[in-house]
Design an enzyme around this catalytic site. Sequence first.
Site, PDB file in Angstrom:
ATOM      1  N   ASP A 106       1.942   7.011  -2.668  1.00 41.65           N
ATOM      2  CA  ASP A 106       2.297   5.719  -3.280  1.00 41.65           C
ATOM      3  C   ASP A 106       1.663   4.545  -2.543  1.00 41.65           C
ATOM      4  O   ASP A 106       2.161   3.431  -2.592  1.00 41.65           O
ATOM      5  CB  ASP A 106       3.827   5.556  -3.321  1.00 41.65           C
ATOM      6  CG  ASP A 106       4.478   5.650  -1.946  1.00 41.65           C
ATOM      7  OD1 ASP A 106       3.786   5.998  -0.968  1.00 41.65           O
ATOM      8  OD2 ASP A 106       5.687   5.366  -1.861  1.00 41.65           O
ATOM      9  N   LYS A 157      12.610   4.157   9.642  1.00 36.23           N
ATOM     10  CA  LYS A 157      13.589   3.168   9.157  1.00 36.23           C
ATOM     11  C   LYS A 157      14.438   2.635  10.326  1.00 36.23           C
ATOM     12  O   LYS A 157      15.649   2.853  10.387  1.00 36.23           O
ATOM     13  CB  LYS A 157      14.485   3.772   8.053  1.00 36.23           C
ATOM     14  CG  LYS A 157      13.739   4.514   6.940  1.00 36.23           C
ATOM     15  CD  LYS A 157      13.126   3.587   5.943  1.00 36.23           C
ATOM     16  CE  LYS A 157      12.359   4.161   4.801  1.00 36.23           C
ATOM     17  NZ  LYS A 157      11.643   5.367   4.737  1.00 36.23           N
ATOM     18  N   ASP A 217       2.609  -0.232  -0.306  1.00 36.78           N
ATOM     19  CA  ASP A 217       3.348   0.927  -0.817  1.00 36.78           C
ATOM     20  C   ASP A 217       3.981   0.418  -2.104  1.00 36.78           C
ATOM     21  O   ASP A 217       4.675  -0.591  -2.080  1.00 36.78           O
ATOM     22  CB  ASP A 217       4.378   1.297   0.267  1.00 36.78           C
ATOM     23  CG  ASP A 217       5.558   2.105  -0.232  1.00 36.78           C
ATOM     24  OD1 ASP A 217       5.998   1.922  -1.376  1.00 36.78           O
ATOM     25  OD2 ASP A 217       6.076   2.909   0.550  1.00 36.78           O
TER      26      ASP A 217
HETATM   27  N1  GDD Z   1       5.930  17.093  -2.036  1.00 36.67           N
HETATM   28  C1  GDD Z   1       6.866  16.204  -1.696  1.00 36.67           C
HETATM   29  N2  GDD Z   1       8.142  16.666  -1.456  1.00 36.67           N
HETATM   30  N3  GDD Z   1       6.554  14.892  -1.599  1.00 36.67           N
HETATM   31  C2  GDD Z   1       7.544  14.039  -1.246  1.00 36.67           C
HETATM   32  C3  GDD Z   1       8.865  14.439  -0.992  1.00 36.67           C
HETATM   33  C4  GDD Z   1       9.180  15.831  -1.118  1.00 36.67           C
HETATM   34  O1  GDD Z   1      10.312  16.282  -0.926  1.00 36.67           O
HETATM   35  N4  GDD Z   1       9.603  13.340  -0.660  1.00 36.67           N
HETATM   36  C5  GDD Z   1       8.764  12.295  -0.711  1.00 36.67           C
HETATM   37  N5  GDD Z   1       7.524  12.715  -1.064  1.00 36.67           N
HETATM   38  C6  GDD Z   1       6.330  11.880  -1.228  1.00 36.67           C
HETATM   39  C7  GDD Z   1       6.587  10.668  -2.105  1.00 36.67           C
HETATM   40  O2  GDD Z   1       6.240  10.978  -3.454  1.00 36.67           O
HETATM   41  C8  GDD Z   1       5.667   9.624  -1.500  1.00 36.67           C
HETATM   42  O3  GDD Z   1       4.364   9.695  -2.056  1.00 36.67           O
HETATM   43  C9  GDD Z   1       5.582  10.017  -0.033  1.00 36.67           C
HETATM   44  O4  GDD Z   1       6.014  11.376   0.053  1.00 36.67           O
HETATM   45  C10 GDD Z   1       6.457   9.124   0.867  1.00 36.67           C
HETATM   46  O5  GDD Z   1       7.768   9.120   0.372  1.00 36.67           O
HETATM   47  P1  GDD Z   1       8.566   7.758   0.111  1.00 36.67           P
HETATM   48  O6  GDD Z   1       9.879   8.117  -0.453  1.00 36.67           O
HETATM   49  O7  GDD Z   1       7.708   6.796  -0.643  1.00 36.67           O
HETATM   50  O8  GDD Z   1       8.786   7.266   1.600  1.00 36.67           O
HETATM   51  P2  GDD Z   1       8.977   5.788   2.166  1.00 36.67           P
HETATM   52  O9  GDD Z   1       8.090   4.849   1.456  1.00 36.67           O
HETATM   53  O10 GDD Z   1      10.424   5.482   2.217  1.00 36.67           O
HETATM   54  O11 GDD Z   1       8.482   5.971   3.693  1.00 36.67           O
HETATM   55  C11 GDD Z   1       7.263   6.625   4.002  1.00 36.67           C
HETATM   56  O12 GDD Z   1       6.169   5.771   3.759  1.00 36.67           O
HETATM   57  C12 GDD Z   1       6.124   4.589   4.582  1.00 36.67           C
HETATM   58  C13 GDD Z   1       4.864   3.833   4.212  1.00 36.67           C
HETATM   59  O13 GDD Z   1       4.934   3.441   2.896  1.00 36.67           O
HETATM   60  C14 GDD Z   1       7.295   7.055   5.477  1.00 36.67           C
HETATM   61  O14 GDD Z   1       6.168   7.847   5.704  1.00 36.67           O
HETATM   62  C15 GDD Z   1       7.296   5.834   6.403  1.00 36.67           C
HETATM   63  O15 GDD Z   1       7.215   6.250   7.758  1.00 36.67           O
HETATM   64  C16 GDD Z   1       6.105   4.942   6.078  1.00 36.67           C
HETATM   65  O16 GDD Z   1       6.114   3.762   6.872  1.00 36.67           O
HETATM   66 MG    MG Z   2       6.904   4.937  -0.217  1.00 32.08          MG
END
Ligand code: GDD
Ligand code: MG
Length: 370
Positions: A106, A157, A217
């Site tokens: 994303d 977080k 993001d």
């Molecule tokens: N295959 C798979 N399985 N993908 C997953 C799963 C899962 O269970 N859970 C989440 N993802 C994918 C999501 O589709 C997304 O593309 C990515 O992993 C990150 O998940 P998010 O849910 O968007 O996480 P976030 O935005 O809260 O946090 C993450 O991204 C941040 C940067 O945008 C973390 O990596 C943070 O450390 C980081 O700063």
């Molecule tokens: Mg994200």
Amino acid sequence: MKAVILVGGEGTRLRPLTVNLPKPMLPVVNRPFLEHVLAYLKDHGITDVILSMGYRSEVIEKHFGDGSDFGIRLRYVVEASPLGTAGGVKNVAQYVDGTFLVLNGDILTDLDLGAMIDFHRQNGAKATISLTPVEDPTAYGLVETDATGRVRRFIEKPRLEDVTTNFINAGTYVLEPEVLDLIPPATYYMFERGVFPELLSRRDPVYGFRSDCYWIDIGTPAKYLTVQRDILNGRVQHLSRRLAGGRGFRAGKGAAVDPSVTVIGPAILGDRVRIAAGARISGPVVIGDGCVIGPGTTIEEAILWSGVKIGARVKLSGSILGRDVVVDDDAIVTGGAVIADGCSIGSENRLDQAIRIWPGRSIPPRTITF
Ligand code: GDD
Ligand code: MG
């Protein structure tokens, strides 16, 4: 080098836009978001991509097929239940060899992948995490490094009191294959709360690659609007070059815009869009294929997916309208409304809050007036 893209999340914060589509398929300047990510990887010479999927994977697979239409070799692995970010990579381990990339699905960025891979190799790192500065790190993974870039702490977080830097995990990793050994098979496990802290406690070399190039993001409706504003304003280099062409206005094939319509760019109109007399479009605006805009209507900073029908004298601003939404005459939709696929908003309704309306709802004329 191979890349694994994590696209298994449910896109909860983007609901109701993600009720029918997984996050990577949300249209961004009228193309599924993931197309932009694949084009970016291709620009950097990465053409072997594995998608780690879960929620609504069939929609992604149907659109991209084997990837050949996009100049990429694509492979898919679908989880029966969510395995988390690291579990999702372990689950595709059979397709990975040598040093490889992992990308959150994303993120839109101009990050220089080649420079990051060089940095990883020069440091002899086991894992290199891309870093970007943000104003509020509490919504992300905080990454503290020393002067050489070696990571000292990773806090997913963080609480406000734990914020010691504004650099966060930007969601692109270069990894050595041994990292896979730290991930338990068929188990929910995260890089952010499991793998990275574990590597650090073992004192394995983990580095952070800082970059202040464009990064976002797209995980919330506000950011989904922002990314398109940024693309239209020419802030995303790789995309602006290819698509939006700066601050202009461009219309797709068969678009019919009445000569009396005022368009203040930047705006992108899809194929066969029709805009009636006296309407006013004030960018950034993206209007999807086949949309019809009635006379005297004003649209300002809005995203319309395909097939949307807007009546006469409607005022629309700061909002997102899903596929085939209908907004009848004299309605006012402002202030961050998110209206999902197939909804209809009867005439003279006034929606001026960040209201979210689930797919298929129909609001009779003059019912909502706030
Ligand atoms: N295959 C798979 N399985 N993908 C997953 C799963 C899962 O269970 N859970 C989440 N993802 C994918 C999501 O589709 C997304 O593309 C990515 O992993 C990150 O998940 P998010 O849910 O968007 O996480 P976030 O935005 O809260 O946090 C993450 O991204 C941040 C940067 O945008 C973390 O990596 C943070 O450390 C980081 O700063
Ligand atoms: Mg994200």
